[in-house]
Design a protein around this motif. Structure first.
Motif, short mmCIF file in Angstrom:
data_model
loop_
_atom_site.label_atom_id
_atom_site.label_comp_id
_atom_site.label_asym_id
_atom_site.label_seq_id
_atom_site.Cartn_x
_atom_site.Cartn_y
_atom_site.Cartn_z
N PRO A 286 0.86 -1.27 0.09
CA PRO A 286 0.00 -0.05 -0.01
C PRO A 286 0.95 1.30 0.00
N GLY A 287 0.30 2.12 -0.77
CA GLY A 287 1.15 3.62 -0.79
C GLY A 287 1.25 4.49 0.53
N ASP B 60 -3.95 1.23 -3.88
CA ASP B 60 -3.85 2.38 -4.28
C ASP B 60 -2.12 2.70 -3.95
N ALA B 61 -1.51 3.10 -4.86
CA ALA B 61 -0.04 3.59 -4.80
C ALA B 61 0.15 4.89 -4.12
N GLY B 62 -0.71 5.63 -3.66
CA GLY B 62 -0.57 6.71 -2.78
C GLY B 62 0.56 7.82 -3.56
N GLY C 244 2.37 5.02 -12.06
CA GLY C 244 1.74 3.82 -12.39
C GLY C 244 0.51 3.44 -12.14
N GLN C 245 -0.51 4.22 -11.59
CA GLN C 245 -1.65 3.86 -10.80
C GLN C 245 -2.75 3.56 -11.96
N LEU C 246 -2.94 3.85 -12.86
CA LEU C 246 -4.28 4.16 -14.01
C LEU C 246 -4.73 2.82 -14.42
N TRP C 247 -5.74 2.52 -14.75
CA TRP C 247 -6.33 1.58 -15.42
C TRP C 247 -6.96 2.15 -16.77
N SER C 248 -7.00 1.15 -17.96
CA SER C 248 -7.56 1.69 -19.03
C SER C 248 -8.17 0.70 -19.96
#
Length: 447
Positions: free
Chosen positions: A128-129, A219-221, A227-231
């Protein structure tokens, strides 16, 4: 079952799907999607494997990983264009708490600041971030691993700092700025910080058995901008079209071209891979591609675009590792083989008579050059024998021309009836014309 959508011919679509199917089967990928974009539109989409018991579609979410960095970089460049920052600003000017505050914004964008690759935390991709203030307090002088500007050294931490830079200058979280300034204008409504249905689950595939291990997602905080996003493939196709030149007003074409310029290379003399400003670069089979790779636990993704050909290509997969490096360039090669782009028709254009009279042979000392007239009163100057210092020029309001590329990029060309003055270099119609300004002329030639 395969999921396929195509605007290319049946033979082309079959060959593209065959290449995708080989990749999914031989690399043992739980699911895999790919797409090709041409002239701003998706020309082909294919999916193999299963997500939730069905073939993945162009609307199935996967994690983007480091492709997130390019979206953050686009907002940074927008702020530069607005005058909120300069690329030569030290990051400490905007983030006083940042360690190594002397590193410039441009160095962070191009991974040339020498900053450590990973944060001084647990393995950030799998834990976790932490908050931004906590990250900043943990970083210190020892986290600069190389002299700034010396070499390419990929830094996830650098983009964590850039994400916070965006937040400070915009007054909103970095993702809010990315969503409002990049995602919404491009119609990328299915790109989110956390997964939403339908989405693929990230897996590690056992190296010696056909079994899966679910990978963590969180959540990478503070590290989220790295590098967090989803698409989805549909959204990423819109981003590929953007990188290829369909900017939709998000950035000016000149700024996007600046992002695609090589700031550094990461493979020395070979120069097959490098980095611009927030965009990765690669050269393959005569193409210069810009985009980014992405990797997070359970996911791989890549998007490339060739602005010269207005084509883009992408894949997304839910596996931690194992894909080949040639999938996307193979897809482009198949497209070129089966449906090569036709060259634009040549058409004559009206020409300024004064400029037309200036075209032809000129000499830099004894060396012949050719001046050609380009559309919209542009000029090109190149050695008559090829190679050497060739540049293009565009007209300016003061009657001079500005160099666009090559040795004379940014330099001024002035035209006179009997000579060209290119940043003090004098070009004459005959070698060393004695009537031209010194040092363009000589009094006599010796036997």
């Amino acid at each position: 079952m395969s999921q396929v959508r195509s605007q290319v011919g049946e033979t082309t679509a079959r060959a593209l799907l065959r290449r995708l199917a080989v990749e999914q089967a031989e690399c043992r990928v739980p699911s895999l999607v790919a797409a090709i974009v041409r002239d701003g539109h998706t020309a082909w989409f294919g999916g193999r494997g299963q997500v939730g018991g069905a073939a993945p579609t162009a609307g199935t979410q996967y994690r983007l990983g480091s492709i997130t960095k390019s979206l953050v970089a686009a907002v940074v460049m927008r702020m530069r264009d607005e005058g909120l920052l300069d690329l030569l600003d030290p990051v400490g000017k905007h983030l006083p708490q940042a360690p190594a505050g002397e590193l410039t914004v441009a160095q962070l964008l191009s991974h040339t600041g020498g900053l450590t690759a990973e944060p001084p935390t647990g393995w950030w991709e799998r834990t976790p971030g932490i908050p931004v203030d906590d990250l900043l307090s943990r970083l210190g002088p020892g986290d600069v691993k190389h002299r700034p500007g010396r070499r390419f050294h990929y830094s996830n931490v650098g983009f964590a700092l850039l994400g916070e830079l965006v937040a400070r200058l915009r007054g909103v979280p970095w993702l809010s700025a990315v969503r409002a300034e990049v995602l919404a204008p491009l119609g990328m409504d299915a790109t989110t910080a956390r997964p939403r249905a339908p989405h693929a689950t990230g897996y590690a595939v056992h190296p010696f058995a056909d079994v899966l291990l679910p990978e963590p997602e969180h959540d990478a905080g503070a590290m989220a901008p790295a590098g967090q996003l989803w698409s989805t493939a549909a959204d990423l196709a819109r981003w590929a079209a953007f990188v290829a030149g369909d900017t939709a007003g998000v950035l000016s074409p000149d700024t996007l071209a600046e992002m695609r310029e090589p700031a550094t290379v990461d493979d020395g003399d070979a120069w097959t891979g490098g980095y611009g400003l927030g965009l990765q670069l690669t050269r393959h089979a005569g193409r210069r591609l810009a985009g980014h790779t992405g990797s997070m636990p359970g996911f791989l993704a890549t998007v490339w675009a060739d602005p010269d050909d207005r084509v883009g290509v992408l894949f997304m997969a839910n596996t931690t590792s194992g894909l080949t490096r040639t999938l996307l360039t193979d897809l482009l090669a198949i497209l070129d083989e089966h449906e090569p782009r036709q060259p634009a028709e040549w058409r004559p254009e009206a020409a300024d008579p004064g400029l037309l009279a200036m075209t032809g042979l000129w000499h830099w000392g004894p060396t012949p050059y050719v001046l050609r007239l380009l559309p919209e009163r542009g000029l090109s100057l190149e050695p008559a024998g090829g190679g050497g210092r060739a540049s293009r020029f565009v007209p300016r309001e003061d009657g001079t021309w500005l160099g666009l590329d090559g040795y004379y990029a940014g330099e001024t060309l002035r035209l006179a009836p009997d000579h060209l003055d290119l940043n003090t270099f004098i070009f004459t119609r005959t070698p060393y014309d004695p009537d031209a300004p010194v040092p363009g002329g000589v009094t006599s030639w010796e036997p």
